[in-house]
Design a protein around this motif. Structure first.
Motif, PDB file in Angstrom:
ATOM      1  N   ARG A 235      -1.058  -9.301  -6.509  1.00 18.99           N
ATOM      2  CA  ARG A 235      -1.769  -8.083  -6.112  1.00 18.99           C
ATOM      3  C   ARG A 235      -0.890  -6.907  -6.552  1.00 18.99           C
ATOM      4  N   PRO A 237      -1.284  -3.609  -7.557  1.00 21.41           N
ATOM      5  CA  PRO A 237      -1.281  -2.290  -6.922  1.00 21.41           C
ATOM      6  C   PRO A 237      -0.608  -2.299  -5.554  1.00 21.41           C
ATOM      7  N   ASP A 238      -0.810  -3.371  -4.789  1.00 19.34           N
ATOM      8  CA  ASP A 238      -0.173  -3.469  -3.478  1.00 19.34           C
ATOM      9  C   ASP A 238       1.344  -3.601  -3.619  1.00 19.34           C
ATOM     10  N   ALA A 241       2.730  -0.216  -4.463  1.00 20.87           N
ATOM     11  CA  ALA A 241       2.652   0.695  -3.317  1.00 20.87           C
ATOM     12  C   ALA A 241       3.690   0.376  -2.249  1.00 20.87           C
ATOM     13  N   ARG A 310      -4.912  -7.496 -12.603  1.00 20.45           N
ATOM     14  CA  ARG A 310      -5.173  -6.057 -12.658  1.00 20.45           C
ATOM     15  C   ARG A 310      -3.974  -5.298 -12.115  1.00 20.45           C
ATOM     16  N   LYS A 312      -4.042  -1.769 -11.933  1.00 24.51           N
ATOM     17  CA  LYS A 312      -4.475  -0.471 -11.393  1.00 24.51           C
ATOM     18  C   LYS A 312      -5.571  -0.720 -10.378  1.00 24.51           C
ATOM     19  N   ARG A 313      -5.696   0.190  -9.434  1.00 21.38           N
ATOM     20  CA  ARG A 313      -6.720   0.042  -8.394  1.00 21.38           C
ATOM     21  C   ARG A 313      -8.121  -0.055  -8.994  1.00 21.38           C
ATOM     22  N   GLN A 314      -8.361   0.733 -10.046  1.00 19.51           N
ATOM     23  CA  GLN A 314      -9.688   0.754 -10.653  1.00 19.51           C
ATOM     24  C   GLN A 314      -9.720   0.066 -11.997  1.00 19.51           C
ATOM     25  N   ASP A 315      -8.666  -0.674 -12.316  1.00 19.23           N
ATOM     26  CA  ASP A 315      -8.583  -1.313 -13.643  1.00 19.23           C
ATOM     27  C   ASP A 315      -9.554  -2.490 -13.717  1.00 19.23           C
TER      28      ASP A 315
END
Length: 318
Positions: A235, A237-238, A241, A310, A312-315
């Motif tokens: 994960r 993006p997580d 972050a 993925r 990116k969050r929106q990738d």
């Protein structure tokens, strides 16, 4: 120096394909549970493994699968790493400079280098017994390293991907791509030649961490747990972050000529791999790979086909 390990079954010749493909390597590496990307160009494919260094205790991932993927690759490299030559006299010289630098030159004090608000925070740490009397004569970088030592995660962390790859190369040196060479004296010249005042920001980052106390240490340990779990579950993006502040955002070598040169060379170095018919497995920092404008974004912008988790969050990359 590489640390040798016992050879696992996944590293034996019978476990490797005679003519492995990048797809084979990616499939095997994905079983480890950690982030792996396949980058395809006109001539070859590069396999990129994202690493976060040591991981929180109990993080579940499968190093045996990573070993198997390494066994199938033609060559293995650490594009971000540098091999620092360490001659005896060079080492002695650097140690001598480090010790001499620990105390500020005559006529200099931390109070003169800091703002009134910053100085008040340092005095407060002295009054709490965290800083010793006379701290005002200490070099800000050295004092920052002392404070950072008080806020480290004291748990015994588990080896991550970097450690397993280094151990594999200890038994399979023929697959290793030589690291870029550097000289210890040249690498540290900028640091020892810098003005003491330029390291105050590093010191105040460390002060901020100390001021948070036990609650801050626990919060950073929890962030490491979350980052490690997200890394092992791919994960991305997580995991990005959950990066915890280690109190060294403004500390050397951040922003140094050495770091700038390394960052500038990464793109061309990765691109050059795409011109080789060999299948290369490269281990890199997850942050360098997946942060906005990082290596993965650069490869996509250059027209290469990048497949993997993925980042990116929106990738929408598969």
């Amino acid at each position: 120096m590489f640390v040798p390990v016992m050879q696992s079954a996944a590293q034996t010749p019978s476990a490797a394909l005679s003519n492995p493909t990048a797809e084979d390597i990616v499939v095997v590496a994905q079983r480890s549970g950690i982030p792996v990307w396949r980058v395809t160009g006109p001539r070859t494919t590069v396999v990129l493994v994202g690493s976060i260094g040591r991981v929180a205790p109990g993080t579940r991932w499968d190093p045996v699968s990573l070993d198997a993927a390494l066994a199938k690759a033609d060559r293995v490299m650490f594009p971000e790493k540098m091999d620092i030559s360490l001659g005896l006299f060079s080492f002695i010289g650097v140690v001598g400079k480090w010790r001499k630098q620990a105390s500020l030159p005559d006529g200099q004090t931390l109070q003169a280098m800091t703002t009134p608000a910053q100085w008040a925070r340092l005095v407060a740490l002295r009054d709490r017994g965290i800083l010793k009397p006379g701290f005002e004569r200490k070099h800000p970088y050295h004092l920052a390293m002392t404070l950072n030592g008080l806020t480290r995660d004291r748990r015994k962390l588990d080896p991550g991907a970097d450690a397993y790859v280094r151990r594999f190369l200890g038994k399979n040196k023929a697959k290793q791509v030589a690291l870029e060479q550097g000289n210890l004296k040249d690498v540290t010249a900028e640091f020892f030649g810098s003005a003491s005042r330029t390291h105050v920001a590093c010191l105040m980052d460390a002060v901020t961490l100390v001021e948070t106390g036990a609650a801050g240490i626990q919060a950073r340990a929890s962030a490491r747990d979350a980052r490690s779990a997200a890394w092992a579950a791919r994960r991305i993006p997580d995991a990005l972050a959950a990066r915890a502040d280690n109190g060294q955002r403004s500390c050397w070598p951040r922003g140094s000529r050495l770091e700038q040169a390394r960052d500038a060379s990464l793109g061309p170095k990765i691109h050059s791999l795409m011109n080789s018919p060999q299948v290369t497995l490269a281990v890199m920092s997850l942050d360098t790979l997946a942060e906005p404008g990082g290596v993965l974004d650069d490869l996509v912008a250059a027209g290469f086909d990048v497949r993997g988790p993925r980042w990116k969050r929106q990738d929408a990359t598969p």
